[in-house]
Design an enzyme around this catalytic site. Structure first.
Site, mmCIF file in Angstrom:
data_model
loop_
_atom_site.group_PDB
_atom_site.id
_atom_site.type_symbol
_atom_site.label_atom_id
_atom_site.label_comp_id
_atom_site.label_asym_id
_atom_site.label_seq_id
_atom_site.Cartn_x
_atom_site.Cartn_y
_atom_site.Cartn_z
ATOM 1 N N ASP A 182 0.851 -1.188 0.000
ATOM 2 C CA ASP A 182 0.000 0.000 0.000
ATOM 3 C C ASP A 182 0.889 1.242 0.000
ATOM 4 O O ASP A 182 1.902 1.280 0.701
ATOM 5 C CB ASP A 182 -0.904 -0.011 1.242
ATOM 6 C CG ASP A 182 -2.034 0.983 1.162
ATOM 7 O OD1 ASP A 182 -1.750 2.198 1.053
ATOM 8 O OD2 ASP A 182 -3.196 0.564 1.228
ATOM 9 N N ILE A 183 0.508 2.254 -0.780
ATOM 10 C CA ILE A 183 1.328 3.474 -0.846
ATOM 11 C C ILE A 183 1.117 4.376 0.368
ATOM 12 O O ILE A 183 1.869 5.317 0.571
ATOM 13 C CB ILE A 183 1.082 4.262 -2.155
ATOM 14 C CG1 ILE A 183 -0.368 4.698 -2.267
ATOM 15 C CG2 ILE A 183 1.535 3.458 -3.361
ATOM 16 C CD1 ILE A 183 -0.625 5.673 -3.401
ATOM 17 N N ASN A 235 -12.961 -3.390 3.702
ATOM 18 C CA ASN A 235 -13.967 -2.342 3.789
ATOM 19 C C ASN A 235 -15.016 -2.602 2.713
ATOM 20 O O ASN A 235 -14.664 -2.910 1.574
ATOM 21 C CB ASN A 235 -13.326 -0.970 3.575
ATOM 22 C CG ASN A 235 -12.259 -0.680 4.605
ATOM 23 O OD1 ASN A 235 -12.401 -0.988 5.775
ATOM 24 N ND2 ASN A 235 -11.164 -0.102 4.162
ATOM 25 N N GLY A 277 -16.011 2.613 4.372
ATOM 26 C CA GLY A 277 -14.635 3.058 4.199
ATOM 27 C C GLY A 277 -13.978 2.609 2.908
ATOM 28 O O GLY A 277 -12.792 2.857 2.697
ATOM 29 N N GLN A 278 -14.725 1.963 2.024
ATOM 30 C CA GLN A 278 -14.141 1.507 0.766
ATOM 31 C C GLN A 278 -13.972 2.684 -0.180
ATOM 32 O O GLN A 278 -14.916 3.430 -0.438
ATOM 33 C CB GLN A 278 -15.018 0.431 0.123
ATOM 34 C CG GLN A 278 -14.392 -0.215 -1.084
ATOM 35 C CD GLN A 278 -15.210 -1.374 -1.642
ATOM 36 O OE1 GLN A 278 -16.289 -1.687 -1.138
ATOM 37 N NE2 GLN A 278 -14.698 -2.010 -2.666
ATOM 38 N N HIS A 335 -10.723 -5.755 -2.305
ATOM 39 C CA HIS A 335 -9.335 -5.843 -1.865
ATOM 40 C C HIS A 335 -9.279 -6.071 -0.361
ATOM 41 O O HIS A 335 -10.119 -5.614 0.386
ATOM 42 C CB HIS A 335 -8.525 -4.599 -2.257
ATOM 43 C CG HIS A 335 -9.065 -3.299 -1.763
ATOM 44 N ND1 HIS A 335 -10.178 -2.691 -2.297
ATOM 45 C CD2 HIS A 335 -8.627 -2.477 -0.785
ATOM 46 C CE1 HIS A 335 -10.405 -1.550 -1.671
ATOM 47 N NE2 HIS A 335 -9.480 -1.397 -0.735
#
Length: 107
Positions: A30-31, A85, A91-92, A98
């Site tokens: 994750d970035i 999520n 919260g998606q 994913h």
């Protein structure tokens, strides 16, 4: 299903630090990590949310969980969790199913 950033990552049009890839899934860092280890595990099949998973997708869902286990073991995580999520209110932000694999290494 509409185009998402994950579609572009799957096609390798956008670079990602890939930790795992197989016929059914891809996992990448994750970035914006929320833990010392934060990977996103996505199916190559486009499914918008966990709520959209069908009975026929169960082997894929099981496979994703096995991938998470293998990654946690390979990265020698002492503790870890999976977060999914669902929906905007859940919260998606990217509407391609994913799993967040959040982990902590041995100290």
């Amino acid at each position: 299903m509409s185009e998402t950033i994950f579609s572009k990552i799957l096609r390798k049009e956008i670079p990602a630090k890939i930790a795992h890839e197989d016929e059914w899934t891809m996992a990448f860092h994750d970035i914006n990590p929320q833990a010392p280890v934060h990977l996103l595990i996505i199916p190559k099949k486009q499914i918008s949310t966990l709520a959209d998973v069908q009975e026929e997708d169960m082997p894929l869902i099981i496979h994703i969980h096995k991938v998470a286990q293998k990654l946690a073991e390979a990265m020698e995580l002492e503790g870890w969790r999976i977060v999914v999520n669902v929906g905007e209110k859940g919260g998606q932000e990217v509407f391609h199913l994913h799993y967040h694999l959040l982990g902590w290494t041995k100290e």
